[in-house]
Motif scaffolding. Structure first.
Motif, PDB file in Angstrom:
ATOM      1  N   SER A  52      31.113 -41.187   1.144  1.00  0.00           N
ATOM      2  CA  SER A  52      30.077 -40.638   2.024  1.00  0.00           C
ATOM      3  C   SER A  52      30.670 -39.783   3.142  1.00  0.00           C
ATOM      4  CB  SER A  52      29.254 -41.774   2.633  1.00  0.00           C
ATOM      5  OG  SER A  52      28.665 -42.564   1.622  1.00  0.00           O
ATOM      6  N   GLU A  53      31.691 -40.308   3.786  1.00  0.00           N
ATOM      7  CA  GLU A  53      32.313 -39.555   4.868  1.00  0.00           C
ATOM      8  C   GLU A  53      33.744 -40.039   5.077  1.00  0.00           C
ATOM      9  OE1 GLU A  53      30.297 -42.895   5.571  1.00  0.00           O
ATOM     10  OE2 GLU A  53      29.004 -41.182   6.063  1.00  0.00           O
ATOM     11  N   ASN A  54      34.613 -39.071   5.337  1.00  0.00           N
ATOM     12  CA  ASN A  54      36.010 -39.378   5.608  1.00  0.00           C
ATOM     13  C   ASN A  54      36.489 -38.389   6.677  1.00  0.00           C
ATOM     14  OD1 ASN A  54      39.027 -38.583   5.046  1.00  0.00           O
ATOM     15  ND2 ASN A  54      38.789 -40.681   4.298  1.00  0.00           N
ATOM     16  N   PRO A  55      37.186 -38.835   7.693  1.00  0.00           N
ATOM     17  CA  PRO A  55      37.554 -37.929   8.786  1.00  0.00           C
ATOM     18  C   PRO A  55      38.403 -36.732   8.365  1.00  0.00           C
ATOM     19  CG  PRO A  55      37.850 -40.219   9.442  1.00  0.00           C
ATOM     20  CD  PRO A  55      37.568 -40.230   7.966  1.00  0.00           C
ATOM     21  N   THR A  56      39.294 -36.913   7.395  1.00  0.00           N
ATOM     22  CA  THR A  56      40.128 -35.785   6.964  1.00  0.00           C
ATOM     23  C   THR A  56      39.292 -34.760   6.220  1.00  0.00           C
ATOM     24  OG1 THR A  56      41.913 -37.416   6.655  1.00  0.00           O
ATOM     25  CG2 THR A  56      42.309 -35.163   5.874  1.00  0.00           C
ATOM     26  N   ARG A  57      38.453 -35.238   5.316  1.00  0.00           N
ATOM     27  CA  ARG A  57      37.587 -34.305   4.574  1.00  0.00           C
ATOM     28  C   ARG A  57      36.595 -33.631   5.530  1.00  0.00           C
ATOM     29  NH1 ARG A  57      35.053 -37.595   1.217  1.00  0.00           N
ATOM     30  NH2 ARG A  57      32.926 -37.372   1.986  1.00  0.00           N
ATOM     31  N   GLU A  58      36.101 -34.382   6.490  1.00  0.00           N
ATOM     32  CA  GLU A  58      35.160 -33.835   7.466  1.00  0.00           C
ATOM     33  C   GLU A  58      35.796 -32.677   8.246  1.00  0.00           C
ATOM     34  OE1 GLU A  58      32.227 -36.088  10.373  1.00  0.00           O
ATOM     35  OE2 GLU A  58      34.269 -36.095  11.162  1.00  0.00           O
ATOM     36  N   GLU A  59      37.059 -32.823   8.606  1.00  0.00           N
ATOM     37  CA  GLU A  59      37.754 -31.745   9.321  1.00  0.00           C
ATOM     38  C   GLU A  59      37.826 -30.484   8.455  1.00  0.00           C
ATOM     39  OE1 GLU A  59      40.060 -29.455  11.971  1.00  0.00           O
ATOM     40  OE2 GLU A  59      38.724 -31.163  12.255  1.00  0.00           O
ATOM     41  N   LEU A  60      38.120 -30.647   7.180  1.00  0.00           N
ATOM     42  CA  LEU A  60      38.146 -29.500   6.273  1.00  0.00           C
ATOM     43  C   LEU A  60      36.764 -28.872   6.163  1.00  0.00           C
ATOM     44  CD1 LEU A  60      39.283 -27.633   4.084  1.00  0.00           C
ATOM     45  CD2 LEU A  60      38.934 -29.499   2.438  1.00  0.00           C
TER      46      LEU A  60
END
Length: 381
Positions: A52-60
């Motif tokens: 659903s959400e991951n901080p590293t992917r969110e940054e990308l």
């Protein structure tokens, strides 16, 4: 951090970095965690489960959205997973107009997967606005274009397409893989959704797969599909794409510099019949490229004089690798007729120019003289 001084190159290097980080880490941390601890009942940190959400992917996702000038970004495991997520926006009997010259995997997805679900497609030369208008239907929901197209480097006027689509509430979807947001920003030209194979120029090192969507419409629908189907980009691969984006501007500038020199050399080579590169002034789409993009990219296609020379050329090249894919620092050459575009029926391939004499070259950042000497040895035996 304010945006008052953040131009494209700065955003590429520094990213979005909206999430507070108390460690001071310059490189975005890799949050290699499948799940996240809750502080109590109904007390989420904002991260629950990495699908659903991951901080590293969110940054990308936030970084690429900012680069494209879009509202929301989505990172997928491959480029095809990204295109699939966009295709899922449509229902049976919906009609999509698609560039007839496009990546074979995209053609395969529409023809062998979504046709079974009743999604209708018409393939047309989207560089010809009259041809696009001629195939519009009452049930047309989107126009899907590649520009430059793969592999014939056709240039579609994005603003003209959107001027047709918007009054009819038709989506304009642009595959921007070949130019990246550094050279072209379709959303600022009126497009609604942009797609990338992040594997290519965004990653830039031929070492990871990824797909990217940036959208101004269907924000929640795309997020729902991403979470529900689960083809999300892993934390480590998200970090690799972020790292690739840091050097995007200098890589694609060098690749383009090499490509311009190589395309001019190929134009004079007696073993080459025709060269397709948007940066050549005799290219049909040159003027449109100047208008809507800030660069021509580094993809070149060319026809050799004889089909019989294809095998020899591919075997004699030493600096340029015979391999599928594109956009990386290494120069790669591909034979679209039997590789990237084999899924497209032969009669269509021949009609749009994907002949058995066509080679596609992705120009890397090597010394350009080495690349030209390599081509010379292979072509002029």
């Amino acid at each position: 951090m304010g945006d008052h001084c953040r131009r494209l190159e700065t955003i590429m290097v520094q990213g979005c970095r909206e999430r507070e980080d108390t460690t001071g880490a310059i490189s975005t941390p890799i949050y290699q965690s499948a799940t996240f601890r809750h502080r109590g009942l109904n007390k989420s940190t904002g991260y629950d489960y990495s699908r659903s959400e991951n901080p590293t992917r969110e940054e990308l996702e936030k970084t690429i959205a900012k680069l494209e000038g879009g509202k929301s970004g989505y990172a997928f495991s491959t480029g095809m997973a990204a295109i699939d997520a966009v295709a899922r926006l449509f229902s049976p009997k919906d009609h999509i107009i698609v560039s007839e010259d496009l990546y074979g995997g995209t053609y395969r997805l529409f023809e062998q997967v979504y046709k079974k679900y009743g999604v209708e497609t018409t393939y047309v030369d989207t560089t010809d606005i009259e041809k696009v208008e001629a195939v519009l239907r009452k049930n047309t929901k989107a126009i899907f274009i590649e520009t430059p197209s793969n592999p014939m480097m056709r240039i579609t006027d994005i603003e003209k397409i959107t001027s047709i689509a918007r009054p009819l509430e038709i989506l304009t979807i642009v595959d921007n893989t070949f130019l990246s947001p550094y050279f072209q920003r379709p959303l600022l030209l009126g497009a609604d959704i942009v797609i990338h194979s992040g594997t290519k120029f965004l990653g830039g090192h031929n070492d990871t797969l990824s797909g990217i969507i940036v959208a101004n419409k269907f924000i929640e629908e795309l997020r729902f599909t991403q979470v529900s189907t689960g083809a999300v980009l892993s934390p480590f691969d998200s970090w690799l794409i972020l790292r690739g984006i840091k050097t995007l501007s200098i890589r694609v500038e060098k690749q383009q510099e090499n490509a311009i020199k190589i395309s001019n050399w190929l134009n004079e080579c007696k073993a080459v019949k025709e060269v397709f590169y948007p940066g050549l002034k005799n290219h049909k789409g040159y003027d449109i490229s100047i208008k809507q993009a800030t660069g021509f990219g580094s993809m070149i296609s060319f026809n050799v004089n004889e089909k019989e020379s294809i095998e020899r050329v591919l075997e004699k090249l030493e600096v340029i690798y015979f391999a599928e894919s594109l956009g990386g620092v290494e120069s790669l050459i591909t034979y679209p007729y039997t590789q990237t575009h084999a899924a497209i029926p032969e009669d269509i391939r021949n009609r749009i120019g994907i002949k058995d004499t066509l080679l596609r070259l992705s120009v890397g950042i090597e010394n350009v003289e080495d690349l030209i000497e390599d081509l010379d040895r292979a072509l002029n035996y």
